[in-house]
Write a protein that holds these residues in place. Structure first.
Motif, PDB file in Angstrom:
ATOM      1  N   THR A   1       0.836  -1.201   0.000  1.00  0.00           N
ATOM      2  CA  THR A   1       0.000   0.000   0.000  1.00  0.00           C
ATOM      3  C   THR A   1       0.872   1.253   0.000  1.00  0.00           C
ATOM      4  O   THR A   1       0.614   2.196  -0.747  1.00  0.00           O
ATOM      5  CB  THR A   1      -0.948   0.006   1.214  1.00  0.00           C
ATOM      6  N   LEU A   2       1.904   1.246   0.832  1.00  0.00           N
ATOM      7  CA  LEU A   2       2.826   2.387   0.860  1.00  0.00           C
ATOM      8  C   LEU A   2       3.518   2.572  -0.483  1.00  0.00           C
ATOM      9  O   LEU A   2       3.688   3.712  -0.949  1.00  0.00           O
ATOM     10  CB  LEU A   2       3.865   2.196   1.964  1.00  0.00           C
ATOM     11  N   ALA A   3       3.899   1.478  -1.127  1.00  0.00           N
ATOM     12  CA  ALA A   3       4.554   1.580  -2.435  1.00  0.00           C
ATOM     13  C   ALA A   3       3.615   2.206  -3.458  1.00  0.00           C
ATOM     14  O   ALA A   3       4.023   3.083  -4.236  1.00  0.00           O
ATOM     15  CB  ALA A   3       5.007   0.199  -2.902  1.00  0.00           C
TER      16      ALA A   3
ATOM     17  N   LEU B   1       2.035   7.052  -6.651  1.00  0.00           N
ATOM     18  CA  LEU B   1       1.049   8.050  -7.043  1.00  0.00           C
ATOM     19  C   LEU B   1       1.465   9.469  -6.679  1.00  0.00           C
ATOM     20  O   LEU B   1       1.112  10.423  -7.367  1.00  0.00           O
ATOM     21  CB  LEU B   1      -0.297   7.733  -6.394  1.00  0.00           C
ATOM     22  N   ARG B   2       2.215   9.637  -5.577  1.00  0.00           N
ATOM     23  CA  ARG B   2       2.434  10.981  -5.037  1.00  0.00           C
ATOM     24  C   ARG B   2       3.887  11.445  -4.959  1.00  0.00           C
ATOM     25  O   ARG B   2       4.141  12.627  -4.776  1.00  0.00           O
ATOM     26  CB  ARG B   2       1.856  11.047  -3.623  1.00  0.00           C
ATOM     27  N   CYS B   3       4.818  10.532  -5.037  1.00  0.00           N
ATOM     28  CA  CYS B   3       6.210  10.860  -4.754  1.00  0.00           C
ATOM     29  C   CYS B   3       6.947  11.316  -6.014  1.00  0.00           C
ATOM     30  O   CYS B   3       6.589  10.959  -7.127  1.00  0.00           O
ATOM     31  CB  CYS B   3       6.905   9.637  -4.162  1.00  0.00           C
TER      32      CYS B   3
ATOM     33  N   GLN C   1      13.010   3.522  -8.623  1.00  0.00           N
ATOM     34  CA  GLN C   1      13.558   3.654  -7.275  1.00  0.00           C
ATOM     35  C   GLN C   1      12.562   3.139  -6.233  1.00  0.00           C
ATOM     36  O   GLN C   1      12.941   2.430  -5.303  1.00  0.00           O
ATOM     37  CB  GLN C   1      13.899   5.107  -6.965  1.00  0.00           C
ATOM     38  N   ILE C   2      11.321   3.508  -6.400  1.00  0.00           N
ATOM     39  CA  ILE C   2      10.291   3.103  -5.440  1.00  0.00           C
ATOM     40  C   ILE C   2      10.126   1.585  -5.456  1.00  0.00           C
ATOM     41  O   ILE C   2      10.088   0.943  -4.395  1.00  0.00           O
ATOM     42  CB  ILE C   2       8.957   3.807  -5.751  1.00  0.00           C
ATOM     43  N   LEU C   3      10.047   1.002  -6.650  1.00  0.00           N
ATOM     44  CA  LEU C   3       9.861  -0.443  -6.736  1.00  0.00           C
ATOM     45  C   LEU C   3      11.089  -1.204  -6.241  1.00  0.00           C
ATOM     46  O   LEU C   3      10.958  -2.257  -5.607  1.00  0.00           O
ATOM     47  CB  LEU C   3       9.503  -0.843  -8.164  1.00  0.00           C
TER      48      LEU C   3
END
Length: 57
Positions: free
Chosen positions: A26-28, A33-35, A41-43
């Motif tokens: 959920t945080l990912a 969506l917002r970062c 990088q996120i994944l």
């Protein structure tokens, strides 16, 4: 293993992953969506977090 069996196994694995790691995933998604970081990088950070949590269990 037949293609149908493989698909069922993969669905079960995803279902288990989502159930066990709901907060991390959920945080990912929220970060995607917002970062302002790149999706890669996120994944990558999410994968590292999931691997670490797998080793802890």
């Amino acid at each position: 293993m037949t293609r149908t069996q493989l698909e069922i196994t993969q669905e079960d694995m995803w279902r288990t992953l989502v159930f066990e790691q709901r907060t991390t995933l959920t945080l990912a998604v929220e970060m995607l969506l917002r970062c302002h970081l790149s999706p890669e990088q996120i994944l990558a950070k999410t994968a590292m977090a999931l691997e670490g949590s797998h080793l802890d269990s």
